[in-house]
Design a protein around this motif. Sequence first.
Motif, PDB file in Angstrom:
ATOM      1  N   GLN A 114      49.741  45.404  56.581  1.00 49.56           N
ATOM      2  CA  GLN A 114      48.492  45.265  57.309  1.00 49.56           C
ATOM      3  C   GLN A 114      48.376  46.265  58.461  1.00 49.56           C
ATOM      4  OE1 GLN A 114      45.910  43.516  56.536  1.00 49.56           O
ATOM      5  NE2 GLN A 114      44.717  44.018  58.361  1.00 49.56           N
TER       6      GLN A 114
ATOM      7  N   ASP B 253      46.133  38.353  49.666  1.00 47.81           N
ATOM      8  CA  ASP B 253      44.862  38.955  50.044  1.00 47.81           C
ATOM      9  C   ASP B 253      45.034  40.366  50.579  1.00 47.81           C
ATOM     10  OD1 ASP B 253      42.054  38.624  50.181  1.00 47.81           O
ATOM     11  OD2 ASP B 253      42.176  38.333  52.342  1.00 47.81           O
ATOM     12  N   ARG B 254      46.249  40.710  51.019  1.00 48.47           N
ATOM     13  CA  ARG B 254      46.503  42.064  51.533  1.00 48.47           C
ATOM     14  C   ARG B 254      46.634  43.087  50.421  1.00 48.47           C
ATOM     15  NH1 ARG B 254      46.081  38.451  55.707  1.00 48.47           N
ATOM     16  NH2 ARG B 254      46.223  39.521  57.701  1.00 48.47           N
TER      17      ARG B 254
ATOM     18  N   ARG C   4      37.555  40.126  52.740  1.00 51.82           N
ATOM     19  CA  ARG C   4      38.356  41.312  52.435  1.00 51.82           C
ATOM     20  C   ARG C   4      38.130  41.780  51.001  1.00 51.82           C
ATOM     21  NH1 ARG C   4      42.796  39.674  54.457  1.00 51.82           N
ATOM     22  NH2 ARG C   4      42.735  40.766  56.446  1.00 51.82           N
TER      23      ARG C   4
ATOM     24  N   GLN D 288      35.249  44.226  51.082  1.00 52.07           N
ATOM     25  CA  GLN D 288      35.713  45.513  51.610  1.00 52.07           C
ATOM     26  C   GLN D 288      36.481  46.288  50.542  1.00 52.07           C
ATOM     27  OE1 GLN D 288      37.979  43.789  54.855  1.00 52.07           O
ATOM     28  NE2 GLN D 288      36.458  44.441  56.361  1.00 52.07           N
ATOM     29  N   ASN D 289      37.369  45.589  49.829  1.00 46.72           N
ATOM     30  CA  ASN D 289      38.187  46.272  48.818  1.00 46.72           C
ATOM     31  C   ASN D 289      37.357  46.712  47.614  1.00 46.72           C
ATOM     32  OD1 ASN D 289      40.545  46.119  50.287  1.00 46.72           O
ATOM     33  ND2 ASN D 289      41.194  44.196  49.371  1.00 46.72           N
TER      34      ASN D 289
END
Length: 342
Positions: A147, A187-188, A276, A279-280
């Motif tokens: 992150q 999720d990262r 997220r 965003q991805n």
Amino acid sequence: MTTVEAGSSAPKLGEDDVRKIDQLRDCYARLGSELSRVIIGQKDVVEQLCICLFARGHALLMGVPGLAKTLLVSKLSETLSLQFSRIQFTPDLMPMDITGTEILQDGMNGRREFQFVHGPLFANVVLADEINRAPPKTQAALLEAMQERRVTAAGKTLNLPPPFLVLATQNPVEQEGTYPLPEAQLDRFMFLIELDYPSEAEEIEIARSTTGADAPQLDHLLHAEEIIDFQQLVRRVPVPDHIFEYAAKLVRKTRPAGDSAPAWLKPLVGWGAGPRAVQNLILAARARAALLGSYMVRLEDVQEVAMPVLTHRLITTFAAQAEGIGSKDIIRRLVEESNRER
């Protein structure tokens, strides 16, 4: 610098950026050709790895042993002149084993002093093998690196060398001695990349090429500075307004408690994708467009990256599992319905 056309919903790229996208497209074509000298098949996997790299995302690789995951990642690093590091995650692996630690050494003035020794995380491409075999403390240390792109060790915060990419492999959670990855860590990962068995023709070619002479040395096509420049370029690829809206609506439909979710999805999904994911989707679509030589993100770019972006972010219910419905089936249906609604 970008310019804006009258009536356009997205900025247009300047001449320098157009030229750079052409260069990136040519480099990507040469990269695929170079890797094919060692890696048989896996064209889609190579594309998804490159999308993650140029979008500054991380990837979780899923596949049975023997599908050349380690070889693919190491050869990709070699072709791009990046420092490669492989970490075998085990239940006794501690955070200092991956971040580094201080050791006591003799100094120049004859006095003993502590010196920090970098761990394997200090590389450009890190392959975290069997990531879910490591205890939560070690996973937390990796989460900070993913992150923040930095590590905290011995009371110091140290930046990791750019570009920095984590590619992790995971065992099925049902196996003994594994620790399920928390949703925050899943999720990262920008992508969940699934590797399948090769075709019969590819398997024959694998046997022919790997049981003879040593593998060839691959050419170095890019350096770290050029990759960082292309990563910045990817974020300048224009995205029309309707693409932002499409990505946001698609993700919102995965949330069973929301008003946007279709009725058939609510009993199948316990937890949907978060912000997220939007965003991805946009970042991955930008990277894919640039790699294919497009000067603007198209709808098909978002649709092509929807599966690897969303698969690991949907938690299905017991009812879905009992019916044999997986997250991929749900995403595929959502994309098809979104196309019909347009």
